[in-house]
Design a protein around this motif. Structure first.
Motif, mmCIF file in Angstrom:
data_model
loop_
_atom_site.group_PDB
_atom_site.id
_atom_site.type_symbol
_atom_site.label_atom_id
_atom_site.label_comp_id
_atom_site.label_asym_id
_atom_site.label_seq_id
_atom_site.Cartn_x
_atom_site.Cartn_y
_atom_site.Cartn_z
ATOM 1 N N ARG A 129 0.857 -1.175 0.000
ATOM 2 C CA ARG A 129 0.000 0.000 0.000
ATOM 3 C C ARG A 129 0.901 1.235 0.000
ATOM 4 O O ARG A 129 1.998 1.211 0.570
ATOM 5 N N GLY A 130 0.425 2.305 -0.616
ATOM 6 C CA GLY A 130 1.244 3.501 -0.730
ATOM 7 C C GLY A 130 1.694 4.042 0.604
ATOM 8 O O GLY A 130 2.801 4.564 0.734
ATOM 9 N N GLY A 131 0.844 3.899 1.629
ATOM 10 C CA GLY A 131 1.142 4.457 2.940
ATOM 11 C C GLY A 131 2.274 3.781 3.675
ATOM 12 O O GLY A 131 2.729 4.294 4.706
ATOM 13 N N VAL A 132 2.757 2.636 3.184
ATOM 14 C CA VAL A 132 3.898 1.991 3.823
ATOM 15 C C VAL A 132 5.174 2.810 3.593
ATOM 16 O O VAL A 132 6.133 2.712 4.350
ATOM 17 N N VAL A 133 5.157 3.641 2.567
ATOM 18 C CA VAL A 133 6.310 4.474 2.231
ATOM 19 C C VAL A 133 5.981 5.941 2.486
ATOM 20 O O VAL A 133 4.898 6.422 2.123
ATOM 21 N N ASP A 134 6.912 6.659 3.105
ATOM 22 C CA ASP A 134 6.801 8.111 3.248
ATOM 23 C C ASP A 134 7.155 8.716 1.893
ATOM 24 O O ASP A 134 8.318 8.703 1.479
ATOM 25 N N THR A 135 6.152 9.217 1.177
ATOM 26 C CA THR A 135 6.361 9.673 -0.201
ATOM 27 C C THR A 135 7.357 10.811 -0.285
ATOM 28 O O THR A 135 8.209 10.843 -1.182
ATOM 29 N N ASP A 136 7.275 11.768 0.620
ATOM 30 C CA ASP A 136 8.226 12.887 0.590
ATOM 31 C C ASP A 136 9.650 12.392 0.799
ATOM 32 O O ASP A 136 10.592 12.876 0.144
ATOM 33 N N ALA A 137 9.815 11.432 1.693
ATOM 34 C CA ALA A 137 11.149 10.875 1.936
ATOM 35 C C ALA A 137 11.647 10.124 0.703
ATOM 36 O O ALA A 137 12.843 10.159 0.380
ATOM 37 N N LEU A 138 10.741 9.447 -0.010
ATOM 38 C CA LEU A 138 11.118 8.748 -1.238
ATOM 39 C C LEU A 138 11.588 9.739 -2.296
ATOM 40 O O LEU A 138 12.618 9.529 -2.948
ATOM 41 N N VAL A 139 10.830 10.799 -2.492
ATOM 42 C CA VAL A 139 11.223 11.815 -3.481
ATOM 43 C C VAL A 139 12.601 12.375 -3.150
ATOM 44 O O VAL A 139 13.470 12.516 -4.024
ATOM 45 N N HIS A 140 12.821 12.672 -1.880
ATOM 46 C CA HIS A 140 14.113 13.208 -1.453
ATOM 47 C C HIS A 140 15.227 12.193 -1.716
ATOM 48 O O HIS A 140 16.309 12.560 -2.205
ATOM 49 N N ALA A 141 14.965 10.914 -1.426
ATOM 50 C CA ALA A 141 15.983 9.876 -1.610
ATOM 51 C C ALA A 141 16.350 9.709 -3.084
ATOM 52 O O ALA A 141 17.524 9.523 -3.427
ATOM 53 N N VAL A 142 15.347 9.787 -3.965
ATOM 54 C CA VAL A 142 15.627 9.657 -5.397
ATOM 55 C C VAL A 142 16.404 10.871 -5.899
ATOM 56 O O VAL A 142 17.368 10.746 -6.662
ATOM 57 N N ARG A 143 15.991 12.040 -5.464
ATOM 58 C CA ARG A 143 16.684 13.259 -5.896
ATOM 59 C C ARG A 143 18.140 13.276 -5.443
ATOM 60 O O ARG A 143 19.026 13.722 -6.181
ATOM 61 N N LYS A 144 18.380 12.808 -4.239
ATOM 62 C CA LYS A 144 19.729 12.838 -3.676
ATOM 63 C C LYS A 144 20.519 11.568 -4.011
ATOM 64 O O LYS A 144 21.645 11.406 -3.527
ATOM 65 N N GLN A 145 19.932 10.692 -4.835
ATOM 66 C CA GLN A 145 20.569 9.427 -5.214
ATOM 67 C C GLN A 145 20.923 8.578 -3.993
ATOM 68 O O GLN A 145 21.934 7.883 -3.983
ATOM 69 N N SER A 146 20.046 8.639 -2.980
ATOM 70 C CA SER A 146 20.223 7.787 -1.808
ATOM 71 C C SER A 146 19.851 6.350 -2.113
ATOM 72 O O SER A 146 20.244 5.432 -1.388
ATOM 73 N N ILE A 147 19.051 6.132 -3.175
ATOM 74 C CA ILE A 147 18.740 4.796 -3.675
ATOM 75 C C ILE A 147 18.877 4.830 -5.197
ATOM 76 O O ILE A 147 18.893 5.904 -5.808
ATOM 77 N N ARG A 148 18.966 3.643 -5.800
ATOM 78 C CA ARG A 148 19.153 3.559 -7.251
ATOM 79 C C ARG A 148 17.859 3.789 -8.010
ATOM 80 O O ARG A 148 17.865 4.235 -9.163
ATOM 81 N N GLY A 149 16.730 3.467 -7.390
ATOM 82 C CA GLY A 149 15.463 3.656 -8.066
ATOM 83 C C GLY A 149 14.327 3.009 -7.309
ATOM 84 O O GLY A 149 14.503 2.468 -6.211
#
Length: 315
Positions: free
Chosen positions: A233-253
């Motif tokens: 479910r979408g709520g298992v992930v903090d969406t803002d934190a995901l966006v930040h992680a992708v922008r900062k290349q904290s994860i590959r994708g």
């Protein structure tokens, strides 16, 4: 009088007459009625012992004077008037497990896409660029699966033969599981698993424990080469934190079949990342939806008569 009434509202674009046909094939000695209009629903449920469909509202429930079982066509049942169903003494079953094969196949597709960087190949094809790029192998990686229900089991089953290490996260780690290692939701154990994860697969229900589980702290723990896959479910992930992680290349994708909010607004940044794959909550779509659901209900009808425990009973 109908023994089983199929309500008119479908799911996944699949017509309900196909569901009725599957039930007739499995229960030839029972009268199966498909209600095609609101008026037919009210008329048919009046004396039917079994009703099945996506949902049932309290008004229709009040009209169902002989109802013993409502067989929900969804795995989730939070949309049902559960208190009212209890007050009427109606048993409730769900569709848990019928989507596991298709969702697990989609997860495997996500993993192989990122392992072989197929999304980069598609991007270069769109741009008519014939240039080589570096790819990876899934073998030798560590896949952490959060949630070891039917979907989690199916994912792990399909990873057999890929030479990967697997970690499972579940509420009752003492039960073990199909993964090489099983841990609970203790924060220290979860972060220890995340630190060793190449592919994080979320296949857990949304609960107080799992809401926001993959947050800023989790992304800080995940290795920069890790990939997030969410079919929970979408709520298992903090969406803002995901966006930040992708922008900062904290994860590959990330590969997301579910999001929070859902659907995403047209101007949401997740639409624009080339290393984020988005599908419209359709991992559970399969032509086997009605046959599998009909198998559950067909098995439960004689159990309802004999008083045996019903398969997939939730209340």
């Amino acid at each position: 009088m109908a023994d089983i009434v199929v309500l008119r509202r479908g799911t996944h674009g699949l017509p309900m007459d196909e569901y009725a046909a599957e039930l007739r094939e499995r229960l030839p000695d029972r009268e199966i009625a498909l209600a095609r209009t609101p008026a037919e629903e009210r008329e048919l449920v009046a004396d039917a012992p079994v009703v099945t469909g996506v949902g049932i509202d309290e008004e229709l429930l009040d009209a169902a004077e002989s109802l013993e079982l409502f067989a929900c066509a969804y795995a989730g049942y939070g949309h049902l008037p559960m208190d009212a169903l209890r007050e009427h003494g109606v048993a409730v079953t769900n569709a848990a497990g019928i989507h596991a094969p298709s969702i697990a196949e989609q997860v495997l597709g996500y993993l192989l896409t990122f392992a072989r960087d197929l999304h980069e190949g598609w991007r270069r094809q769109r741009n008519r660029e014939y240039r080589h790029y570096q790819a990876r192998e899934l073998g030798g990686s560590t896949v952490t699966v959060v949630g070891l229900g039917a979907i989690g089991h199916a994912v792990v089953d399909r990873l057999q033969g890929f030479d990967v290490e697997t970690i499972g996260v579940r509420y009752t780690p003492e039960k073990g599981g199909p993964t090489d290692e099983v841990v609970g939701f203790d924060p220290e154990a979860v972060h220890d698993a995340l630190a060793r994860t190449d592919y994080l697969v979320l296949a857990t229900p949304l609960t107080d424990t799992t809401r926001g589980l993959v947050d800023e702290a989790a992304f800080a723990t995940l290795p920069p080469e890790s990939v997030l896959v969410n079919v929970a479910r979408g709520g298992v992930v903090d969406t803002d934190a995901l966006v930040h992680a992708v922008r900062k290349q904290s994860i590959r994708g990330a590969a997301l079949d579910v999001t929070d909010p859902e659907p995403l607004p047209e101007d949401h940044p997740l639409w624009n990342f080339e290393n984020v794959l988005l599908t419209p909550h359709n991992a559970g779509h399969t032509p086997e939806h009605w046959p599998r659901l009909a198998d559950i209900l067909a098995a439960n009808v004689p159990k309802l008569d004999s008083g045996e425990e019903l398969r997939n009973r939730v209340d």
